[in-house]
Motif scaffolding. Sequence first.
Motif, PDB file in Angstrom:
ATOM      1  N   ILE A   1      19.629  30.079 -31.719  1.00  0.00           N
ATOM      2  CA  ILE A   1      18.830  30.621 -30.620  1.00  0.00           C
ATOM      3  C   ILE A   1      18.215  29.439 -29.881  1.00  0.00           C
ATOM      4  O   ILE A   1      17.537  28.600 -30.491  1.00  0.00           O
ATOM      5  CB  ILE A   1      17.725  31.558 -31.134  1.00  0.00           C
ATOM      6  CG1 ILE A   1      18.333  32.736 -31.901  1.00  0.00           C
ATOM      7  CG2 ILE A   1      16.864  32.063 -29.970  1.00  0.00           C
ATOM      8  CD1 ILE A   1      17.301  33.590 -32.616  1.00  0.00           C
ATOM      9  N   GLY A   2      18.455  29.354 -28.584  1.00  0.00           N
ATOM     10  CA  GLY A   2      17.858  28.316 -27.767  1.00  0.00           C
ATOM     11  C   GLY A   2      16.803  28.902 -26.853  1.00  0.00           C
ATOM     12  O   GLY A   2      17.025  29.936 -26.228  1.00  0.00           O
ATOM     13  N   VAL A   3      15.652  28.244 -26.778  1.00  0.00           N
ATOM     14  CA  VAL A   3      14.554  28.705 -25.922  1.00  0.00           C
ATOM     15  C   VAL A   3      14.213  27.595 -24.932  1.00  0.00           C
ATOM     16  O   VAL A   3      13.845  26.486 -25.339  1.00  0.00           O
ATOM     17  CB  VAL A   3      13.297  29.064 -26.743  1.00  0.00           C
ATOM     18  CG1 VAL A   3      12.197  29.576 -25.821  1.00  0.00           C
ATOM     19  CG2 VAL A   3      13.626  30.101 -27.811  1.00  0.00           C
ATOM     20  N   GLY A   4      14.393  27.854 -23.664  1.00  0.00           N
ATOM     21  CA  GLY A   4      13.975  26.917 -22.636  1.00  0.00           C
ATOM     22  C   GLY A   4      15.023  25.917 -22.204  1.00  0.00           C
ATOM     23  O   GLY A   4      14.753  25.079 -21.352  1.00  0.00           O
ATOM     24  N   GLY A   5      16.223  25.985 -22.759  1.00  0.00           N
ATOM     25  CA  GLY A   5      17.286  25.060 -22.383  1.00  0.00           C
ATOM     26  C   GLY A   5      18.386  25.040 -23.415  1.00  0.00           C
ATOM     27  O   GLY A   5      18.257  25.616 -24.511  1.00  0.00           O
ATOM     28  N   THR A   6      19.469  24.367 -23.097  1.00  0.00           N
ATOM     29  CA  THR A   6      20.636  24.341 -23.982  1.00  0.00           C
ATOM     30  C   THR A   6      20.590  23.213 -25.000  1.00  0.00           C
ATOM     31  O   THR A   6      21.406  23.185 -25.918  1.00  0.00           O
ATOM     32  CB  THR A   6      21.920  24.176 -23.157  1.00  0.00           C
ATOM     33  OG1 THR A   6      21.900  22.889 -22.515  1.00  0.00           O
ATOM     34  CG2 THR A   6      22.052  25.277 -22.106  1.00  0.00           C
ATOM     35  N   SER A   7      19.706  22.247 -24.846  1.00  0.00           N
ATOM     36  CA  SER A   7      19.640  21.068 -25.719  1.00  0.00           C
ATOM     37  C   SER A   7      20.998  20.360 -25.795  1.00  0.00           C
ATOM     38  O   SER A   7      21.373  19.798 -26.831  1.00  0.00           O
ATOM     39  CB  SER A   7      19.158  21.464 -27.134  1.00  0.00           C
ATOM     40  OG  SER A   7      17.866  22.020 -27.084  1.00  0.00           O
ATOM     41  N   GLY A   8      21.762  20.401 -24.698  1.00  0.00           N
ATOM     42  CA  GLY A   8      23.057  19.740 -24.637  1.00  0.00           C
ATOM     43  C   GLY A   8      24.187  20.499 -25.301  1.00  0.00           C
ATOM     44  O   GLY A   8      25.277  19.957 -25.475  1.00  0.00           O
ATOM     45  N   LEU A   9      23.964  21.778 -25.649  1.00  0.00           N
ATOM     46  CA  LEU A   9      24.957  22.589 -26.367  1.00  0.00           C
ATOM     47  C   LEU A   9      25.532  23.676 -25.454  1.00  0.00           C
ATOM     48  O   LEU A   9      25.658  24.838 -25.844  1.00  0.00           O
ATOM     49  CB  LEU A   9      24.315  23.205 -27.605  1.00  0.00           C
ATOM     50  CG  LEU A   9      23.928  22.196 -28.696  1.00  0.00           C
ATOM     51  CD1 LEU A   9      22.875  22.768 -29.621  1.00  0.00           C
ATOM     52  CD2 LEU A   9      25.150  21.758 -29.478  1.00  0.00           C
ATOM     53  N   GLU A  10      25.915  23.288 -24.239  1.00  0.00           N
ATOM     54  CA  GLU A  10      26.419  24.264 -23.273  1.00  0.00           C
ATOM     55  C   GLU A  10      27.635  25.014 -23.798  1.00  0.00           C
ATOM     56  O   GLU A  10      27.764  26.238 -23.612  1.00  0.00           O
ATOM     57  CB  GLU A  10      26.775  23.572 -21.950  1.00  0.00           C
ATOM     58  CG  GLU A  10      25.582  23.137 -21.114  1.00  0.00           C
ATOM     59  CD  GLU A  10      24.993  21.810 -21.578  1.00  0.00           C
ATOM     60  OE1 GLU A  10      25.527  21.218 -22.545  1.00  0.00           O
ATOM     61  OE2 GLU A  10      23.990  21.353 -20.984  1.00  0.00           O
ATOM     62  N   ALA A  11      28.538  24.324 -24.472  1.00  0.00           N
ATOM     63  CA  ALA A  11      29.745  24.991 -24.963  1.00  0.00           C
ATOM     64  C   ALA A  11      29.417  26.021 -26.033  1.00  0.00           C
ATOM     65  O   ALA A  11      30.000  27.111 -26.070  1.00  0.00           O
ATOM     66  CB  ALA A  11      30.730  23.948 -25.508  1.00  0.00           C
ATOM     67  N   VAL A  12      28.478  25.685 -26.911  1.00  0.00           N
ATOM     68  CA  VAL A  12      28.089  26.629 -27.962  1.00  0.00           C
ATOM     69  C   VAL A  12      27.423  27.861 -27.356  1.00  0.00           C
ATOM     70  O   VAL A  12      27.691  28.996 -27.776  1.00  0.00           O
ATOM     71  CB  VAL A  12      27.155  25.951 -28.971  1.00  0.00           C
ATOM     72  CG1 VAL A  12      26.684  26.951 -30.033  1.00  0.00           C
ATOM     73  CG2 VAL A  12      27.833  24.764 -29.614  1.00  0.00           C
ATOM     74  N   PHE A  13      26.584  27.659 -26.369  1.00  0.00           N
ATOM     75  CA  PHE A  13      25.908  28.795 -25.731  1.00  0.00           C
ATOM     76  C   PHE A  13      26.797  29.505 -24.708  1.00  0.00           C
ATOM     77  O   PHE A  13      26.417  30.548 -24.179  1.00  0.00           O
ATOM     78  CB  PHE A  13      24.615  28.329 -25.061  1.00  0.00           C
ATOM     79  CG  PHE A  13      23.521  28.004 -26.040  1.00  0.00           C
ATOM     80  CD1 PHE A  13      22.961  28.987 -26.833  1.00  0.00           C
ATOM     81  CD2 PHE A  13      23.059  26.700 -26.170  1.00  0.00           C
ATOM     82  CE1 PHE A  13      21.952  28.692 -27.736  1.00  0.00           C
ATOM     83  CE2 PHE A  13      22.043  26.391 -27.077  1.00  0.00           C
ATOM     84  CZ  PHE A  13      21.493  27.394 -27.865  1.00  0.00           C
ATOM     85  N   GLY A  14      27.951  28.923 -24.396  1.00  0.00           N
ATOM     86  CA  GLY A  14      28.893  29.590 -23.504  1.00  0.00           C
ATOM     87  C   GLY A  14      28.473  29.606 -22.057  1.00  0.00           C
ATOM     88  O   GLY A  14      28.700  30.597 -21.358  1.00  0.00           O
ATOM     89  N   VAL A  15      27.850  28.519 -21.586  1.00  0.00           N
ATOM     90  CA  VAL A  15      27.419  28.460 -20.191  1.00  0.00           C
ATOM     91  C   VAL A  15      28.138  27.312 -19.487  1.00  0.00           C
ATOM     92  O   VAL A  15      28.495  26.304 -20.093  1.00  0.00           O
ATOM     93  CB  VAL A  15      25.889  28.306 -20.067  1.00  0.00           C
ATOM     94  CG1 VAL A  15      25.180  29.492 -20.706  1.00  0.00           C
ATOM     95  CG2 VAL A  15      25.413  27.000 -20.695  1.00  0.00           C
ATOM     96  N   GLY A  16      28.329  27.508 -18.192  1.00  0.00           N
ATOM     97  CA  GLY A  16      29.046  26.518 -17.407  1.00  0.00           C
ATOM     98  C   GLY A  16      28.156  25.523 -16.720  1.00  0.00           C
ATOM     99  O   GLY A  16      28.635  24.662 -15.985  1.00  0.00           O
TER     100      GLY A  16
END
Length: 630
Positions: A138-153
């Motif tokens: 669970i990410g709150v406030g940003g992706t912390s550099g894990l865009e691929a894990v969170f599935g965002v472009g």
Amino acid sequence: MHDNTTRRGFLGKSAAVGGSLVLATLRGTGQPARAAEQPAGSPRPAEAGTSTRPNVNAPVAVVTEAVSADVNPRAGTWGYIAEILGRAGVFFDQLSPSQLPLLANSAGKIVLLAGNLQLTSDQRSLLAGFVEKGGTLIGVGGTSGLEAVFGVGGTSPLAEGWIEVSAADHPLTAGLRSSLHVFGGCVAKPASAVSLAQLVGGVKRAARGSAILENRFGQGRAILLTPDLIFSVVHIQQGIPVLQDGKPAPDGSAPLDDGILKAEDGLVLDWQRDRSPLGPDDGPVFLEPVADELREIILRSIFYAAREQDIAMPVLWYWPRGLKAVGHISHDSDGNDPERAAALLEVMNRCKVQSTWCIMYPGYPGEFYDALKKDDFEIALHYDAHSGGERTSWSKDNLAFQHKWLLEAAGLKHIASNKNHYTRWENRLDFFRWCESMGIRSDQTRGPSKKGTIGFPLGGSQPFFPLDDQAERPRLLDVLEVNMLTQDLVIVCPAEYGRQLLDSAARHHGVAHFLFHPAHILKPGVADALCDLVEYGRSQGLQWWTSEQIDIWERRRRGLEARFAPNGVLTLRAAEPLSEATLLVLRPREEPRPVRVDGRPVETAPWSLYGFDFQAVTADLAGEVVVQIG
């Protein structure tokens, strides 16, 4: 405890119960030094972001870090996640990014990233592997550099906006009612993730991107809450520094520009988008507690992840005996008229409710304090920094003078709580620090002085410890704030407001705090409105407590510790006993889980919290026991 349980009895029951079950929230344990002698109570709140060496066996691991304000000015608030989860009764371990290797081979748990963290490539790889193997991130406030894990472009920064739910039936977003006003963080562009809510802003409420997203990654899942919900909760609760009048409501309902510095002058909510019309006169009020619902989005994310992973998630319920919420009535002694005070005391005794009497200098005759103590009412301070005299202007010295005066005048050993006359307030955190230094454990000042700010202008119904995010090392201030909803039904607003405001607080299981001045009790309709409110609250499953009772319960509840064994067994210890506390266990989709205490099976009752099904066990808490779930 019945409403007419004495304050003396409440203290006795809390401190001297027999023990069969001990429950705990897990939080940081760093303690600020005592500033003054305190009455017996639970440990003080922890420095935000501190913890003991974790055993990483709790269902939830919270990861956060200190980031320079030059890099992110909101980062000092990220440690407040410990306060949010502590108030909610969620068990968790707290890690720094450097401790992430402790999560190796721990796929069956939930990791929450509190803030947009600056992780190394190795740390990001470790978390990606954790999710791939079946864990939830669970990410709150940003992706912390894990865009691929969170599935965002991609993401873009957010200054301010409103979450607008698009998946009304999803467990993360179903039933949310407030405006969901947020500050900071980012918005995201979905790639493989499913968007559950948008972020809108501007005059035309234009969509800026996704605010809540869910993504399947390998065998696990990732949930991204793009706005900085942690900073938003702190920002709404604590507001901006009060150094000048706030901007009045455009419709004239809240003339904050009255030349008096007060709590509402620091509010950050929006006059148009964050208020709702309330019957019978359609007056605009802050009916829905925004900060409460931002807290709940984080909690829903945890509960949803636990349910999907079939984790036996334990939660300590907010109140004893499974109470839905707590009501609180306070009185400010403006004018210090003994006849009106006696009339109000008679009404409260008729209602069989102990309330909190906030006494303003120079106070009542001594025999009235004796009457209050005889009937177990709380005597609190009504700090006067409004009158403007030598001893009634804004200063720490004057607070200390009035505090000492009331101790002597009322024959008290300590004063547990305070409310400022006319909700006076200056700067941002100064007053909390003053209270902390004098041993005043709870404050009730933060609430409305105008009809147009009635409701939840400064957060929500949850009592909270403020965050000193201006300190070099942010810490929780040792003063429990209990927000006020309105002053004087009938006088300030229609009596019908009372039930609707109480309903809002009850929906979020917080405190419904109403102020009734003795000066108004003899006016037509006021006593009837007060009595009706009390009876309505009881009919809705509330009990009416003093401010001191709320403070004692919450501190003792926070003073619980838990140790998790790898096989899911909890060893639980209470710093001080609690009577009739309730443990919730997240129910699986199929049959309920068996629960054993010291090897003995115990009965559980069905429970619902934020749309999730739990099993409940209520018992006295004392000593050390072993709880086996499943």
